[in-house]
Design a protein around this motif. Structure first.
Motif, PDB file in Angstrom:
ATOM      1  N   LEU A   1       0.813  -1.208   0.000  1.00  0.00           N
ATOM      2  CA  LEU A   1       0.000   0.000   0.000  1.00  0.00           C
ATOM      3  C   LEU A   1       0.851   1.263   0.000  1.00  0.00           C
ATOM      4  O   LEU A   1       0.407   2.315  -0.466  1.00  0.00           O
ATOM      5  N   ALA A   2       2.037   1.182   0.544  1.00  0.00           N
ATOM      6  CA  ALA A   2       2.966   2.316   0.599  1.00  0.00           C
ATOM      7  C   ALA A   2       4.326   1.762   0.966  1.00  0.00           C
ATOM      8  O   ALA A   2       4.437   0.634   1.458  1.00  0.00           O
ATOM      9  N   ASN A   3       5.377   2.540   0.714  1.00  0.00           N
ATOM     10  CA  ASN A   3       6.685   2.124   1.197  1.00  0.00           C
ATOM     11  C   ASN A   3       7.564   3.325   1.468  1.00  0.00           C
ATOM     12  O   ASN A   3       7.301   4.446   1.010  1.00  0.00           O
ATOM     13  N   LYS A   4       8.569   3.095   2.285  1.00  0.00           N
ATOM     14  CA  LYS A   4       9.513   4.158   2.625  1.00  0.00           C
ATOM     15  C   LYS A   4      10.893   3.547   2.813  1.00  0.00           C
ATOM     16  O   LYS A   4      11.030   2.408   3.259  1.00  0.00           O
ATOM     17  N   VAL A   5      11.910   4.314   2.463  1.00  0.00           N
ATOM     18  CA  VAL A   5      13.301   3.891   2.623  1.00  0.00           C
ATOM     19  C   VAL A   5      13.992   4.936   3.485  1.00  0.00           C
ATOM     20  O   VAL A   5      13.926   6.135   3.194  1.00  0.00           O
ATOM     21  N   THR A   6      14.623   4.481   4.555  1.00  0.00           N
ATOM     22  CA  THR A   6      15.293   5.390   5.485  1.00  0.00           C
ATOM     23  C   THR A   6      16.795   5.152   5.442  1.00  0.00           C
ATOM     24  O   THR A   6      17.261   4.017   5.606  1.00  0.00           O
ATOM     25  N   LEU A   7      17.568   6.217   5.220  1.00  0.00           N
ATOM     26  CA  LEU A   7      19.025   6.163   5.231  1.00  0.00           C
ATOM     27  C   LEU A   7      19.531   6.890   6.459  1.00  0.00           C
ATOM     28  O   LEU A   7      19.140   8.035   6.710  1.00  0.00           O
ATOM     29  N   ASN A   8      20.382   6.244   7.236  1.00  0.00           N
ATOM     30  CA  ASN A   8      20.994   6.859   8.409  1.00  0.00           C
ATOM     31  C   ASN A   8      22.503   6.894   8.209  1.00  0.00           C
ATOM     32  O   ASN A   8      23.130   5.852   8.021  1.00  0.00           O
TER      33      ASN A   8
END
Length: 234
Positions: free
Chosen positions: A212-219
């Motif tokens: 339904l949705a997605n997110k990518v997090t870079l730290n």
């Protein structure tokens, strides 16, 4: 497996990713109609192996960054002396709507059960995956496990090792009938120049395995502490 492929401002870059397609698996619910189990294998098939297109966007400093991603199944193919399936990931990166880079990668996998074997990309990189656990067909909210160790080489001769990283997965509740499936990376493999840091891909899913949705997090560590950039599907 290669997921994202961005080259963007501020030294941050991604490598090849995904959104979704219907799964169609039936799941268990409790008497209050709260979904407690989700088809993890179906979701991963939808993310990494199915035909689809995706756009991820983020604000980096005062600039807008995006990645237009197209995944195309390649059918039967040979990789590392094995008969496998391939899926091509073509990524066009933009900053302020101007093209900055384009990359092509191929993920290699076998089915029944789903096992990832590695990837190659247009820079010549050759990566071998050691999948340490079976991806479950169904998982319960709160479950997590190791997924694989990925070893990346400069080319197919495998004489020069670039590095390695670990991938884990976890399943967390979102609402009564949605959950977040996250793939956590021990190194920031999405950075084209400096792998220091971590990254995660999280996919909001329903009981059928639809994304339904997605997110990518870079730290990424910085002088002022950890620098975080979040890309979301548009």
């Amino acid at each position: 497996m290669k997921t994202l492929g961005l080259c963007i401002a501020a030294g941050l870059g991604l490598s090849a990713c995904a959104s979704g397609i219907s799964g169609g698996t039936t799941v268990n619910t409790n008497p209050n109609n709260i979904v407690t189990q989700y088809p993890v294998e179906t979701v991963m098939l939808n993310i990494y192996t199915k035909q689809r297109s995706e756009k991820l966007v983020a604000i980096v400093g005062n600039q807008s960054a995006s990645a237009d991603i197209q995944i195309t199944p390649k059918g039967s193919i040979q990789f590392n002396n094995k008969a496998v399936q391939g899926a091509e990931v073509n990524t066009i990166n933009k900053v302020n709507n101007r093209i900055t880079d384009q990359s092509v990668a191929i993920n290699y996998f076998t089915l029944n059960p789903l096992v990832f074997h590695g990837f190659t990309d247009s820079t010549g990189k050759y990566s071998l995956s050691n999948q340490t656990t079976i991806i479950p067909k169904m998982a319960t909210v709160g479950d997590s496990n190791k997924l694989m160790t990925e070893t990346v080489y400069a080319d197919s001769s495998m004489h020069k090792k670039i590095g390695s990283y670990e991938q884990d997965w976890s399943l967390a509740r979102d609402t009564n009938n949605t959950a977040w499936l996250c793939i956590e990376n021990s190194k920031n493999l999405l950075l084209s120049s400096d792998p220091i840091g971590t990254s995660s891909e999280c996919y909001k899913i329903n009981a059928k395995g639809d994304i339904l949705a997605n997110k990518v997090t870079l730290n990424q560590p910085s002088i002022d502490g950890t620098k975080t950039v979040v890309f979301t599907s548009q």
